[in-house]
Every structure is written in C-alpha cells, then in structure tokens.
Design a protein around this motif. Sequence first.
Motif, PDB file in Angstrom:
ATOM      1  N   LYS A  38       0.835  -1.162  -0.032  1.00 34.17           N
ATOM      2  CA  LYS A  38      -0.001   0.119   0.111  1.00 34.17           C
ATOM      3  C   LYS A  38       0.822   1.479   0.002  1.00 34.17           C
ATOM      4  CE  LYS A  38      -2.932   2.664   3.099  1.00 34.17           C
ATOM      5  NZ  LYS A  38      -3.705   2.690   4.318  1.00 34.17           N
ATOM      6  N   ASP A  65      -2.083  -8.304  -5.680  1.00 33.31           N
ATOM      7  CA  ASP A  65      -2.489  -7.826  -4.715  1.00 33.31           C
ATOM      8  C   ASP A  65      -1.944  -8.033  -3.575  1.00 33.31           C
ATOM      9  OD1 ASP A  65      -4.083  -6.955  -1.974  1.00 33.31           O
ATOM     10  OD2 ASP A  65      -5.155  -5.737  -3.757  1.00 33.31           O
ATOM     11  N   GLU A  66      -1.188  -7.487  -2.677  1.00 31.34           N
ATOM     12  CA  GLU A  66      -0.560  -7.704  -1.616  1.00 31.34           C
ATOM     13  C   GLU A  66      -1.310  -8.437  -0.525  1.00 31.34           C
ATOM     14  OE1 GLU A  66       1.190  -4.781   1.081  1.00 31.34           O
ATOM     15  OE2 GLU A  66      -0.716  -3.631   1.137  1.00 31.34           O
ATOM     16  N   ASP A  68      -3.531 -10.750  -1.400  1.00 32.10           N
ATOM     17  CA  ASP A  68      -3.804 -11.919  -2.097  1.00 32.10           C
ATOM     18  C   ASP A  68      -3.050 -13.193  -1.319  1.00 32.10           C
ATOM     19  OD1 ASP A  68      -5.030 -14.017  -3.431  1.00 32.10           O
ATOM     20  OD2 ASP A  68      -4.304 -13.322  -5.389  1.00 32.10           O
TER      21      ASP A  68
END
Length: 201
Positions: A38, A65-66, A68
């Motif tokens: 983020k 996505d971090e 996931d």
Amino acid sequence: MKRIVVGITGASGTIYGLRLLEALKATPDVETHLVMSKWAKENLAVEHTGYTLKQVNQLADVVYDERDMGATIASGSFMHDGMVIVPASMKTVASIATGLGDTLIGRAADVTLKERRPLLLVPRESPFNQIHLENMLKLSKMGVEIIPPIPAFYNNPETIDDLINHNTMKLLDHLHIANDFGGRWQGLNQAKAALKDRDRG
C-alpha cells in the motif's frame, strides 16, 4: 524463460524498484511477477517518480494484490529464479526474519527461503539500529543477499540516474541476468583516462 518475483515496499526509494522492472522488461526471456505494498503505491506520487500505478503494472507480466494470500507466488510449488524486494522497509525485513508472512510480499519471501531460491533485499533506511542490523545478519546467515543502494563513485556518475543504474546492475548480476547497466570497474588506468576525456569535453 526466467521468472523473477519483485516486491516493492513503502520504504523511500521506489525508483530503485521501478528501474529494476524497466530493466527486466527490456531483457528477453524474463517473466516478472510484481507485488506492491500500500505504501509503495503512495510513494509513486510522494517521490515524484513520474509513474502512475497503471504504468508500473504494465512493466510486469503478472501483478498481485499484497492481500492475496492465495496467489501463485504464495506457494513453494510456484517455480521461479529469484525474488527481489526493492526497496525493502525495515518492517518487511523484520517480518521475513521472524517468518511472520502477514502480507503476500512476506509470504512469497518466506517460501523463497524455504525452497532455497535466491532472495535479494535492498534495505532503505539510515541509520540502522541494532534491531535492523540483527535482522539483516540473521537473514544473511540464511543465504539472503543484502544489497543496500550505496552509490559507487569510481565510475564518475553524473546524474541520479547513473547512481540508480549502478544499483540495478548489481541486482541483475546477483540474479545471473547478463547486463551492462551501470558502468563497471575497468581498472585504474581506464578510469583515469575516462576522467581526463570527460574533463577535456
């Protein structure tokens, strides 16, 4: 084809990660898998990188996505040729050193370690405190390559890009990807000759 996993965290120096992505995209037969935290995404604007998130994503073949934790790179069964975290925040370094694996970057690093594949960290902090140093020493003893973005001056850099490129060259070298990215040491005589030529110009 080589597969390289790139993690970009929220430490200052997002440009180091972007330059590596640019170099990998320009290299034939390399497939790049990207995860950004983020705060790495926030730094795109804060550090005036000139990139939008969409443009960064286009530098990679696969983007995750971090959050996931079911992503392919979260499993040791996903075969790859190395992972680079650039820049690596001290939070991320601590997470890896303790096996926390609470984000996809941390989990992917954890499985990289357990499968004994190359893991490169580019820590961006100054000064380091004892906790930082102990975490990096612990990881180094496990075979992790700690490659801080310390500039070299023997190649007479003229721009910030020259300094960034030199670090990118080191990362590519340690991934065993042939490159001529950052001005290699050619010996003292050639260094002096190059400096004289530049001064004449």
